[in-house]
Design an enzyme around this catalytic site. Structure first.
Site, PDB file in Angstrom:
ATOM      1  N   SER A  70      50.328 -25.044 -19.571  1.00  0.00           N
ATOM      2  CA  SER A  70      50.618 -24.131 -18.468  1.00  0.00           C
ATOM      3  C   SER A  70      50.742 -24.903 -17.158  1.00  0.00           C
ATOM      4  O   SER A  70      50.659 -26.129 -17.137  1.00  0.00           O
ATOM      5  CB  SER A  70      49.478 -23.116 -18.340  1.00  0.00           C
ATOM      6  OG  SER A  70      48.346 -23.767 -17.806  1.00  0.00           O
ATOM      7  N   LYS A  71      50.921 -24.124 -16.090  1.00  0.00           N
ATOM      8  CA  LYS A  71      51.060 -24.721 -14.753  1.00  0.00           C
ATOM      9  C   LYS A  71      49.928 -25.692 -14.453  1.00  0.00           C
ATOM     10  O   LYS A  71      50.100 -26.684 -13.776  1.00  0.00           O
ATOM     11  CB  LYS A  71      51.065 -23.619 -13.696  1.00  0.00           C
ATOM     12  CG  LYS A  71      52.379 -22.894 -13.600  1.00  0.00           C
ATOM     13  CD  LYS A  71      52.582 -22.339 -12.185  1.00  0.00           C
ATOM     14  CE  LYS A  71      53.921 -21.668 -12.060  1.00  0.00           C
ATOM     15  NZ  LYS A  71      53.980 -20.349 -12.721  1.00  0.00           N
ATOM     16  N   ARG A  72      48.745 -25.374 -14.976  1.00  0.00           N
ATOM     17  CA  ARG A  72      47.586 -26.220 -14.681  1.00  0.00           C
ATOM     18  C   ARG A  72      47.739 -27.649 -15.223  1.00  0.00           C
ATOM     19  O   ARG A  72      47.091 -28.559 -14.796  1.00  0.00           O
ATOM     20  CB  ARG A  72      46.305 -25.584 -15.242  1.00  0.00           C
ATOM     21  CG  ARG A  72      45.512 -24.828 -14.188  1.00  0.00           C
ATOM     22  CD  ARG A  72      44.494 -23.935 -14.830  1.00  0.00           C
ATOM     23  NE  ARG A  72      45.165 -22.786 -15.423  1.00  0.00           N
ATOM     24  CZ  ARG A  72      44.869 -22.261 -16.605  1.00  0.00           C
ATOM     25  NH1 ARG A  72      43.928 -22.797 -17.333  1.00  0.00           N
ATOM     26  NH2 ARG A  72      45.507 -21.206 -17.061  1.00  0.00           N
ATOM     27  N   ASN A 126      50.302 -29.319 -14.811  1.00  0.00           N
ATOM     28  CA  ASN A 126      51.202 -29.981 -13.860  1.00  0.00           C
ATOM     29  C   ASN A 126      52.598 -30.265 -14.379  1.00  0.00           C
ATOM     30  O   ASN A 126      53.358 -30.952 -13.717  1.00  0.00           O
ATOM     31  CB  ASN A 126      50.599 -31.297 -13.340  1.00  0.00           C
ATOM     32  CG  ASN A 126      49.455 -31.020 -12.417  1.00  0.00           C
ATOM     33  OD1 ASN A 126      49.460 -30.001 -11.726  1.00  0.00           O
ATOM     34  ND2 ASN A 126      48.470 -31.889 -12.413  1.00  0.00           N
TER      35      ASN A 126
END
Ligand code: GLU
Length: 483
Positions: A251-253, A255
């Site tokens: 996910s976005k986490r 990066n």
């Protein structure tokens, strides 16, 4: 039967890594089967869809080498087809108008929650009498169109990745909305996602729907729509999710969400495409890790796609990337490195310095894992002055180092076009004349040319610095800095 597959991205963001991986699998399958690979841009969500994302998605797919066989389709240009299908379902009595207000739906959900039941539409407007309907219209209510789902049906399909799957009609949340409320005096509003997908897949004669497993719940609904519209149900294959190294959905986490992110990090397209083909697929020779998309296509079958989530392995991607970089001819690689040098602020004139940069590229290629490593790997090769690190400083303080620099600078007068042999001859001569060990001369030379005691091959570095006229000022600076 010609295999026809599609990738159907929504342009609500840049080309997502998951979408790209699904595209790779579709492309591999199409090529393996001598089939057709189609792109369909699902841009009916006008609020979130943007042209720049469409462009980014098409550019990204092209960059990865995933060429398509028919010009991209855009759902926004096909709304009439979807409207016709909604009308057909209404005419057949398979869909109906539902006048529930959002408050009523909310109350329904609350009541279900209180009874510990899963939220669903309770089909309450399925059999309205004409009088009841008129009453709602008189109240000014606007209807959505709902497609009837038989609670008692079982939807079964043989998923080519996950095996036989069954979905119960009653688990689909009740009769489903296929068109929004109308805006003006049209008979119904905008047709919705599941309907549009089915209409398109039927119209485009899609034979195999290969997509992420997050769509499994839609598949049940879509199969019912195929049947209602008289279409042939395609083969479904749901690909596993991409997980981060901790085993959670990437996910976005993490990066990295878009193919652009990988590109910016210095991964080359061939490596990303190669790595993505391995994200969930095991080739027949499971030890084989490097292959082009064309080579993978020869071997790609859906029965070798795993059910379990595919863990993202940065080390493996780095390794694959380094293999592609190391095998690129310097004349080609240099053009991919130049932007990184420029971004790092190095004095690089892409055209004038190109022949020199090709040599630099050749020198550092074995040390590159990512393109973005280039500035770090070449930081000692740019400019006419140096900064000494601790070890370099220590070296130039040694006795006799100044004389070595003096002798080298003098010898350089005789070699305007310093070649590798010339450089070796100078070192040999200076070693002899100064009566010191060759290792000492080499170490001092390295300190004098780069300020440090470690770096790329010394003799080649020297020649490269010489070609730019940077070796003499550096040695001069070093000589002045000696103890
Ligand atoms: N538009 C959907 C998405 O971006 C894909 C739908 C499909 O493949 O059926 O996830």
């Amino acid at each position: 039967m010609t295999v026809r597959v599609r990738i159907a991205p929504s342009p609500t963001g840049k080309l997502h890594i998951g979408t790209a991986r699904t595209a790779v699998f579709n492309w591999l399958y199409a090529r393996h089967q001598d089939g057709t690979f189609i792109i369909r841009i699902e841009d009916t969500d006008t609020e979130r869809s943007r042209d720049e994302y469409t462009q980014n998605i098409l550019d990204g797919l092209q960059w990865l080498g995933l060429n398509w066989d028919e010009s991209p389709y855009f759902q926004s240009q096909r709304i009439d087809l979807y409207r016709q299908a909604v009308q057909t379902l209404l005419d057949k009595g398979l869909a109906y108008r539902c006048y529930c207000t959002s408050e009523e739906l909310e109350q329904m959900r609350e009541a279900q929650k209180a009874k510990n039941q899963a939220p669903r539409y309770d089909n309450r407007h399925r059999n309205l009498t004409p009088e009841q309907e008129q009453e709602f219209i008189n109240q000014g209510r606007k209807p959505v169109i709902r497609f009837k789902i038989d609670d008692n049906c079982d939807i079964v399909w043989d998923d080519k990745i996950r095996g036989p799957l069954t979905w119960k009609g009653r688990d689909l949340g009740g009769d489903m909305v296929i068109a929004r409320t109308p805006q003006g005096d049209e008979p119904f509003g905008q047709p919705l996602y599941n309907l549009a997908v089915v209409v398109d897949d039927m119209d485009m004669n899609i034979t195999h729907v290969i997509r992420g497993e997050d769509h499994i719940a839609n598949t049940g609904k879509q199969i019912l729509l195929y049947e209602a519209l008289g279409g042939t149900v395609p083969v479904f294959a749901h690909t596993p999710l991409i997980l981060n190294p901790e085993g959670r959905k990437l996910s976005k986490r993490d990066n990295v969400t878009s193919v652009d992110d990988f590109c910016n990090m210095g991964f080359v397209a061939e490596a990303i495409a190669n790595y993505m083909s391995l994200l969930g697929w095991t080739p027949p020779d499971s030890t084989q890790e490097i292959f082009t998309l064309q080579e993978a296509a020869k071997q790609f079958t859906l029965d070798r796609v795993n059910k379990a989530g595919a863990k993202f392995d940065w080390d493996k991607l780095d390794w694959i990337n380094s293999q592609y970089i190391h095998n690129k001819p310097p004349e080609e690689l240099v053009d991919q490195l130049i932007p990184y040098w420029k971004d790092a602020g190095y004095p690089v004139d892409g055209e004038k310095d190109r022949p020199w940069l090709v040599q630099v590229t050749e020198l550092i290629t074995p040390n590159l894992t990512r393109l973005a490593d280039a500035p770090k790997e070449t930081r000692l090769l740019f400019g006419d002055s140096i900064t000494f690190d601790e070890k370099g400083q220590k070296q130039i303080q040694q006795e006799g180092v100044a004389d070595i620099y003096k002798a080298i600078l003098a010898a350089l007068q005789d070699y305007p076009d310093l070649s590798l042999d010339d450089a070796k001859a100078i070192v040999k001569q200076v070693t002899k004349d100064q009566g010191v060990k060759k290792g000492f001369v080499m170490k001092s030379l390295r300190a004098g040319l780069t300020g440090e005691l470690q770096g790329p091959d010394l003799m080649t570095s020297w020649i490269l610095l010489h070609q730019r006229g940077w070796d003499k000022p550096r040695l001069q600076q070093a000589m002045e800095a000696t103890g």
